[in-house]
Design a protein around this motif. Sequence first.
Motif, PDB file in Angstrom:
ATOM      1  N   ASN A  21     127.365  30.718  65.661  1.00 41.22           N
ATOM      2  CA  ASN A  21     127.844  32.093  65.809  1.00 41.22           C
ATOM      3  C   ASN A  21     126.750  33.020  66.334  1.00 41.22           C
ATOM      4  OD1 ASN A  21     130.581  31.962  64.911  1.00 41.22           O
ATOM      5  ND2 ASN A  21     129.856  31.706  62.813  1.00 41.22           N
ATOM      6  N   ASP A  22     125.556  32.477  66.521  1.00 44.91           N
ATOM      7  CA  ASP A  22     124.387  33.259  66.931  1.00 44.91           C
ATOM      8  C   ASP A  22     124.354  33.371  68.456  1.00 44.91           C
ATOM      9  OD1 ASP A  22     121.775  34.096  67.637  1.00 44.91           O
ATOM     10  OD2 ASP A  22     120.939  33.253  65.797  1.00 44.91           O
ATOM     11  N   ASP A  23     124.601  34.574  68.975  1.00 45.69           N
ATOM     12  CA  ASP A  23     124.658  34.784  70.427  1.00 45.69           C
ATOM     13  C   ASP A  23     123.333  34.458  71.102  1.00 45.69           C
ATOM     14  OD1 ASP A  23     127.245  35.678  70.021  1.00 45.69           O
ATOM     15  OD2 ASP A  23     126.715  37.803  70.113  1.00 45.69           O
ATOM     16  N   GLU A  24     122.232  34.905  70.518  1.00 42.34           N
ATOM     17  CA  GLU A  24     120.911  34.661  71.109  1.00 42.34           C
ATOM     18  C   GLU A  24     120.582  33.179  71.134  1.00 42.34           C
ATOM     19  OE1 GLU A  24     118.063  36.989  68.913  1.00 42.34           O
ATOM     20  OE2 GLU A  24     118.010  38.507  70.503  1.00 42.34           O
ATOM     21  N   LEU A  25     120.888  32.514  70.038  1.00 43.11           N
ATOM     22  CA  LEU A  25     120.600  31.084  69.966  1.00 43.11           C
ATOM     23  C   LEU A  25     121.438  30.324  70.980  1.00 43.11           C
ATOM     24  CD1 LEU A  25     119.078  28.819  68.419  1.00 43.11           C
ATOM     25  CD2 LEU A  25     121.116  28.606  66.990  1.00 43.11           C
ATOM     26  N   ALA A  26     122.704  30.675  71.107  1.00 42.57           N
ATOM     27  CA  ALA A  26     123.574  30.001  72.072  1.00 42.57           C
ATOM     28  C   ALA A  26     123.035  30.160  73.486  1.00 42.57           C
ATOM     29  CB  ALA A  26     124.987  30.570  71.981  1.00 42.57           C
ATOM     30  N   LYS A  27     122.604  31.357  73.821  1.00 46.52           N
ATOM     31  CA  LYS A  27     122.050  31.602  75.157  1.00 46.52           C
ATOM     32  C   LYS A  27     120.788  30.771  75.389  1.00 46.52           C
ATOM     33  CE  LYS A  27     120.446  35.333  78.201  1.00 46.52           C
ATOM     34  NZ  LYS A  27     120.189  36.786  78.325  1.00 46.52           N
ATOM     35  N   ALA A  28     119.941  30.690  74.362  1.00 47.51           N
ATOM     36  CA  ALA A  28     118.693  29.931  74.487  1.00 47.51           C
ATOM     37  C   ALA A  28     118.965  28.441  74.648  1.00 47.51           C
ATOM     38  CB  ALA A  28     117.805  30.185  73.269  1.00 47.51           C
ATOM     39  N   VAL A  29     119.911  27.900  73.870  1.00 45.48           N
ATOM     40  CA  VAL A  29     120.227  26.473  73.972  1.00 45.48           C
ATOM     41  C   VAL A  29     120.835  26.152  75.333  1.00 45.48           C
ATOM     42  CG1 VAL A  29     121.675  24.616  73.065  1.00 45.48           C
ATOM     43  CG2 VAL A  29     120.481  26.138  71.486  1.00 45.48           C
ATOM     44  N   ARG A  30     121.705  27.029  75.834  1.00 40.75           N
ATOM     45  CA  ARG A  30     122.299  26.803  77.159  1.00 40.75           C
ATOM     46  C   ARG A  30     121.220  26.733  78.234  1.00 40.75           C
ATOM     47  NH1 ARG A  30     127.712  26.988  77.222  1.00 40.75           N
ATOM     48  NH2 ARG A  30     128.779  28.149  75.553  1.00 40.75           N
ATOM     49  N   SER A  31     120.206  27.558  78.099  1.00 33.87           N
ATOM     50  CA  SER A  31     119.105  27.539  79.061  1.00 33.87           C
ATOM     51  C   SER A  31     118.268  26.269  78.911  1.00 33.87           C
ATOM     52  CB  SER A  31     118.231  28.779  78.875  1.00 33.87           C
ATOM     53  OG  SER A  31     117.052  28.691  79.644  1.00 33.87           O
ATOM     54  N   LEU A  32     117.887  25.965  77.668  1.00 32.86           N
ATOM     55  CA  LEU A  32     116.990  24.838  77.431  1.00 32.86           C
ATOM     56  C   LEU A  32     117.619  23.500  77.819  1.00 32.86           C
ATOM     57  CD1 LEU A  32     115.436  25.859  73.989  1.00 32.86           C
ATOM     58  CD2 LEU A  32     114.289  25.842  76.212  1.00 32.86           C
ATOM     59  N   ARG A  33     118.942  23.358  77.650  1.00 33.91           N
ATOM     60  CA  ARG A  33     119.591  22.077  77.975  1.00 33.91           C
ATOM     61  C   ARG A  33     119.582  21.806  79.480  1.00 33.91           C
ATOM     62  NH1 ARG A  33     126.224  22.938  77.937  1.00 33.91           N
ATOM     63  NH2 ARG A  33     126.221  24.598  79.489  1.00 33.91           N
ATOM     64  N   ASN A  34     119.364  22.877  80.273  1.00 30.99           N
ATOM     65  CA  ASN A  34     119.485  22.775  81.729  1.00 30.99           C
ATOM     66  C   ASN A  34     118.172  23.197  82.389  1.00 30.99           C
ATOM     67  OD1 ASN A  34     120.890  22.277  84.146  1.00 30.99           O
ATOM     68  ND2 ASN A  34     121.467  24.434  84.333  1.00 30.99           N
ATOM     69  N   TYR A  35     117.089  22.515  82.000  1.00 36.97           N
ATOM     70  CA  TYR A  35     115.760  22.743  82.580  1.00 36.97           C
ATOM     71  C   TYR A  35     115.212  24.140  82.315  1.00 36.97           C
ATOM     72  CZ  TYR A  35     116.970  18.539  85.246  1.00 36.97           C
ATOM     73  OH  TYR A  35     117.351  17.261  85.621  1.00 36.97           O
ATOM     74  N   GLY A  36     115.748  24.850  81.330  1.00 38.50           N
ATOM     75  CA  GLY A  36     115.283  26.215  81.072  1.00 38.50           C
ATOM     76  C   GLY A  36     115.805  27.208  82.083  1.00 38.50           C
ATOM     77  N   SER A  37     116.915  26.877  82.698  1.00 36.03           N
ATOM     78  CA  SER A  37     117.454  27.701  83.780  1.00 36.03           C
ATOM     79  C   SER A  37     118.793  28.315  83.405  1.00 36.03           C
ATOM     80  CB  SER A  37     117.630  26.841  85.039  1.00 36.03           C
ATOM     81  OG  SER A  37     118.301  27.554  86.054  1.00 36.03           O
ATOM     82  N   GLU A  38     118.966  29.579  83.761  1.00 38.08           N
ATOM     83  CA  GLU A  38     120.260  30.249  83.645  1.00 38.08           C
ATOM     84  C   GLU A  38     120.899  30.418  85.019  1.00 38.08           C
ATOM     85  OE1 GLU A  38     120.013  33.832  81.290  1.00 38.08           O
ATOM     86  OE2 GLU A  38     118.452  32.942  80.032  1.00 38.08           O
ATOM     87  N   VAL A  39     120.051  30.543  86.032  1.00 36.11           N
ATOM     88  CA  VAL A  39     120.487  30.609  87.424  1.00 36.11           C
ATOM     89  C   VAL A  39     119.810  29.459  88.159  1.00 36.11           C
ATOM     90  CG1 VAL A  39     120.538  31.967  89.541  1.00 36.11           C
ATOM     91  CG2 VAL A  39     120.730  33.113  87.306  1.00 36.11           C
ATOM     92  N   LYS A  40     120.561  28.701  88.931  1.00 41.10           N
ATOM     93  CA  LYS A  40     120.029  27.497  89.570  1.00 41.10           C
ATOM     94  C   LYS A  40     118.764  27.793  90.363  1.00 41.10           C
ATOM     95  CE  LYS A  40     121.618  23.378  92.025  1.00 41.10           C
ATOM     96  NZ  LYS A  40     122.756  22.692  92.666  1.00 41.10           N
ATOM     97  N   TYR A  41     117.758  26.952  90.129  1.00 42.67           N
ATOM     98  CA  TYR A  41     116.455  27.006  90.779  1.00 42.67           C
ATOM     99  C   TYR A  41     115.562  28.121  90.249  1.00 42.67           C
ATOM    100  CZ  TYR A  41     118.778  23.852  94.050  1.00 42.67           C
ATOM    101  OH  TYR A  41     119.480  22.818  94.606  1.00 42.67           O
ATOM    102  N   TYR A  42     116.005  28.854  89.249  1.00 46.47           N
ATOM    103  CA  TYR A  42     115.175  29.883  88.611  1.00 46.47           C
ATOM    104  C   TYR A  42     115.031  29.508  87.137  1.00 46.47           C
ATOM    105  CZ  TYR A  42     115.809  32.640  92.832  1.00 46.47           C
ATOM    106  OH  TYR A  42     115.811  33.081  94.142  1.00 46.47           O
ATOM    107  N   ASN A  43     113.792  29.155  86.758  1.00 47.79           N
ATOM    108  CA  ASN A  43     113.540  28.608  85.429  1.00 47.79           C
ATOM    109  C   ASN A  43     112.702  29.575  84.607  1.00 47.79           C
ATOM    110  OD1 ASN A  43     113.577  26.367  87.633  1.00 47.79           O
ATOM    111  ND2 ASN A  43     114.317  25.377  85.769  1.00 47.79           N
ATOM    112  N   ASN A  44     113.323  30.127  83.576  1.00 49.17           N
ATOM    113  CA  ASN A  44     112.642  31.097  82.719  1.00 49.17           C
ATOM    114  C   ASN A  44     111.890  30.445  81.575  1.00 49.17           C
ATOM    115  OD1 ASN A  44     113.749  33.228  84.243  1.00 49.17           O
ATOM    116  ND2 ASN A  44     115.619  33.217  83.004  1.00 49.17           N
ATOM    117  N   ASN A  45     112.298  29.218  81.217  1.00 51.45           N
ATOM    118  CA  ASN A  45     111.691  28.533  80.080  1.00 51.45           C
ATOM    119  C   ASN A  45     111.433  27.079  80.438  1.00 51.45           C
ATOM    120  OD1 ASN A  45     112.220  30.839  78.176  1.00 51.45           O
ATOM    121  ND2 ASN A  45     114.344  30.293  78.630  1.00 51.45           N
ATOM    122  N   ILE A  46     110.612  26.420  79.618  1.00 47.57           N
ATOM    123  CA  ILE A  46     110.380  24.987  79.789  1.00 47.57           C
ATOM    124  C   ILE A  46     111.485  24.266  79.047  1.00 47.57           C
ATOM    125  CG2 ILE A  46     108.829  23.062  79.338  1.00 47.57           C
ATOM    126  CD1 ILE A  46     106.504  25.040  79.546  1.00 47.57           C
TER     127      ILE A  46
END
Length: 365
Positions: free
Chosen positions: A201-226
């Motif tokens: 139910n944690d919005d921030e956590l969900a956003k972080a996991v979605r990024s981390l599962r996909n190379y730390g990316s939210e937009v293709k070829y742009y990586n904010n996290n490892i």
Amino acid sequence: MIKFLDLHKINVPYENAFQQKMKSVMDSGWYILGNEVQEFEKNFATYCQTKHCIGVGNGFDAITLIFKAQILLGKLKKGDEVLVPANTYIASILSILQADLVPVLVEPKLETYNINPDLIQDKITIKTKAILAVHLYGQLAEMDTINEIAIQNNLLVVEDAAQSHGAFLYKNRKSINTQAYSFYPGKNLGALGDGGAVVTNDDELAKAVRSLRNYGSEVKYYNNNIGVNSRLDELQAAFLNVKLPNLNSENDHRRTIAKRYLSGIKNDKVILPHWDNTENHVFHLFVIRTQKRRELQDYLKENGIETLIHYPVPPHQQKAFENWNHLSFPITEKIHNEVISLPISPVLTIEEVDFVIQIMNSWTF
């Protein structure tokens, strides 16, 4: 032979629907994080009565990514301690290590095999920042008590729900914590390959996991996290979408089998599992205990009944954890030395169950 788990028989009723889904996925031309994954994430979140479901590669990654996301959000830091049951499957502990955290083992209750809340407080130090509750064999841990302890000590709680798809704390209420699921083929909701999910139910956590599962990316070829590459496969998501609507009825059949075992098996050489007859248990496994495990397993095999042992060696005695080999966890060791799992599945017939009961009641040594 009564198989311990007949995966082919379990999946045969879905064969036509699976083939249609395979064609649909192939025809779509979109094979990674497509419509089927999105649909399953929506469906499973609804089923779990939570806001977010994030499909990942497997159950191990689901736990690991939860912890890594909490580090990313500043709620944990590398080197923090996480309390975890001593008798869990090793993946629970490995996921903590994979996130650069420190597992601290806590003995279970002998009756339920789940972490003993009465022992948690004594394990808490200034380094303790989280509890990983594992719902072993399909039975929920004592989450109300665990959550109270966590609140009192400002600890995060994560639930390893790899074996407890569909278990409820009580009628129509799921847990409030972030949960990690596995869709390994043998699970109550199993794919035809590997798969997993984070439910929260944690919005921030969900956003972080979605990024981390996909190379730390939210937009293709742009990586904010490892990040890592851990995405639920589009085809496996399609299969899970087919099977999810039947999960409750299949869990009900498991409970029916469990009730029959519990009322029918009458052998003073065997200890049956504890259950309070509520929806807090989905009987991923039906685990009994005996001091003569090898003799019982051989006897059942001779009579055409296949069994398995979950699990023969506790984590602290594994060669991989040589620095723990000197530790003593007598309850955990007793469990691992005595448990044996009887057949239980959605396709096991009542006639087969009654045969198992008959053979169990005839066992002497």
